[in-house]
Motif scaffolding. Structure first.
Motif, PDB file in Angstrom:
ATOM      1  N   ASP A   1      -4.640 115.214 128.511  1.00 45.57           N
ATOM      2  CA  ASP A   1      -4.734 115.810 127.129  1.00 45.57           C
ATOM      3  C   ASP A   1      -5.928 116.910 127.430  1.00 45.57           C
ATOM      4  OD1 ASP A   1      -3.620 113.964 125.848  1.00 45.57           O
ATOM      5  OD2 ASP A   1      -5.336 112.797 125.282  1.00 45.57           O
TER       6      ASP A   1
ATOM      7  N   GLN B   1       3.200 117.904 124.984  1.00 50.16           N
ATOM      8  CA  GLN B   1       1.944 117.376 125.937  1.00 50.16           C
ATOM      9  C   GLN B   1       3.134 117.682 127.158  1.00 50.16           C
ATOM     10  OE1 GLN B   1      -0.929 117.832 125.408  1.00 50.16           O
ATOM     11  NE2 GLN B   1      -1.665 115.811 125.445  1.00 50.16           N
TER      12      GLN B   1
ATOM     13  N   LYS C   1      -2.858 110.001 137.226  1.00 52.65           N
ATOM     14  CA  LYS C   1      -3.746 109.617 136.386  1.00 52.65           C
ATOM     15  C   LYS C   1      -4.092 110.341 135.036  1.00 52.65           C
ATOM     16  CE  LYS C   1      -6.538 108.224 140.389  1.00 52.65           C
ATOM     17  NZ  LYS C   1      -6.077 106.961 140.709  1.00 52.65           N
ATOM     18  N   TYR C   2      -3.097 111.155 134.841  1.00 58.92           N
ATOM     19  CA  TYR C   2      -3.071 112.073 133.334  1.00 58.92           C
ATOM     20  C   TYR C   2      -3.306 111.173 132.324  1.00 58.92           C
ATOM     21  CZ  TYR C   2      -1.512 115.977 136.030  1.00 58.92           C
ATOM     22  OH  TYR C   2      -1.691 117.235 136.895  1.00 58.92           O
ATOM     23  N   ASP C   3      -2.835 109.877 132.263  1.00 58.74           N
ATOM     24  CA  ASP C   3      -3.249 109.003 131.151  1.00 58.74           C
ATOM     25  C   ASP C   3      -4.255 108.324 130.995  1.00 58.74           C
ATOM     26  OD1 ASP C   3      -2.269 107.389 133.052  1.00 58.74           O
ATOM     27  OD2 ASP C   3      -1.017 106.218 132.004  1.00 58.74           O
ATOM     28  N   TRP C   4      -5.223 108.553 132.038  1.00 55.28           N
ATOM     29  CA  TRP C   4      -6.526 107.812 131.951  1.00 55.28           C
ATOM     30  C   TRP C   4      -7.580 108.494 131.145  1.00 55.28           C
ATOM     31  CZ3 TRP C   4     -11.602 108.800 132.831  1.00 55.28           C
ATOM     32  CH2 TRP C   4     -12.529 107.657 133.155  1.00 55.28           C
ATOM     33  N   LYS C   5      -8.318 107.668 130.405  1.00 58.41           N
ATOM     34  CA  LYS C   5      -9.342 108.160 129.535  1.00 58.41           C
ATOM     35  C   LYS C   5     -10.428 106.867 129.599  1.00 58.41           C
ATOM     36  CE  LYS C   5      -6.783 107.982 125.680  1.00 58.41           C
ATOM     37  NZ  LYS C   5      -6.263 107.961 124.163  1.00 58.41           N
TER      38      LYS C   5
ATOM     39  N   SER D   1      -7.567 111.842 127.207  1.00 57.63           N
ATOM     40  CA  SER D   1      -7.169 111.660 128.641  1.00 57.63           C
ATOM     41  C   SER D   1      -7.257 112.647 129.622  1.00 57.63           C
ATOM     42  CB  SER D   1      -5.944 111.009 128.274  1.00 57.63           C
ATOM     43  OG  SER D   1      -4.817 112.074 128.176  1.00 57.63           O
TER      44      SER D   1
ATOM     45  N   ILE E   1       3.332 116.212 130.867  1.00 61.57           N
ATOM     46  CA  ILE E   1       2.894 115.107 131.340  1.00 61.57           C
ATOM     47  C   ILE E   1       3.260 115.067 132.916  1.00 61.57           C
ATOM     48  CG2 ILE E   1       2.809 113.777 129.434  1.00 61.57           C
ATOM     49  CD1 ILE E   1       5.550 112.461 129.927  1.00 61.57           C
TER      50      ILE E   1
END
Length: 172
Positions: free
Chosen positions: A68, A96, A54-58, A65, A98
């Motif tokens: 981030d 970054q 879920k690292y790209d969830w914002k 995110s 990921i």
């Protein structure tokens, strides 16, 4: 009368024993700050583990995110280590991370490096002037300033986790 004196003397001896041990129990500033870094490390690494995938969830456009935030913490720790050791701003904002395992390891490593830097500071070093984000402060103030910021990001990360139905590992 003799019983009162005996009790008074026994009480005085007991208090003296307790007070003489007080300095042994006192925690240094360096130890307290290092311990706090360890706590932050455990919490961020735990959240990074349970939020893998879920690292790209914002929560919305223009907001950091999950990944981030974790990457920002790694960057801040590198900056703080450079400030404390005199090596200058360390790391900067690199690429970054990921991959979950690499990001979790980067968080742990950045905090381990920070703990070592804090533990190596003398009392005089803590009072030494530095500049952080263009502001004049002492090394101790720099640590406390970034830790306060990181606690805000910890709250942000907890909110992100709960918004995704993920319970922080220490809350189970």
């Amino acid at each position: 009368m003799r019983t009162i004196r005996t009790r008074t003397i026994a009480c005085a001896v007991a208090m003296a024993a307790v007070l003489s041990l007080a300095p042994l129990r006192a925690e240094t500033t360096q130890a307290a700050l290092s311990k706090e870094a360890g706590t932050l490390s455990d919490k961020f690494a735990g959240l990074a583990r349970v939020m893998a995938g879920k690292y790209d969830w914002k929560p919305g456009a223009g907001v950091r995110s999950v990944g981030d935030v974790f990457n920002l913490i790694v960057t801040e720790n590198g900056l703080l280590v450079g400030t404390l050791t005199g090596a200058g701003p360390g790391g900067g904002r690199g690429a970054q991370i990921i991959e979950p395992e690499k990001l979790q390891e980067a968080l742990k490593t950045s905090y381990a490096n920070l703990q070592r830097a804090i533990e190596r500071l003398s009392d005089a070093d803590l009072k030494a002037p530095v500049k952080l984000f263009g502001r004049d402060m002492t090394k101790e103030e720099a640590v406390r300033y970034l830790f306060a910021d990181q606690h805000e990001h910890l709250g942000q990360s907890i909110a992100y986790a709960r918004s995704n139905g993920v319970v922080p590992p220490w809350s189970k």
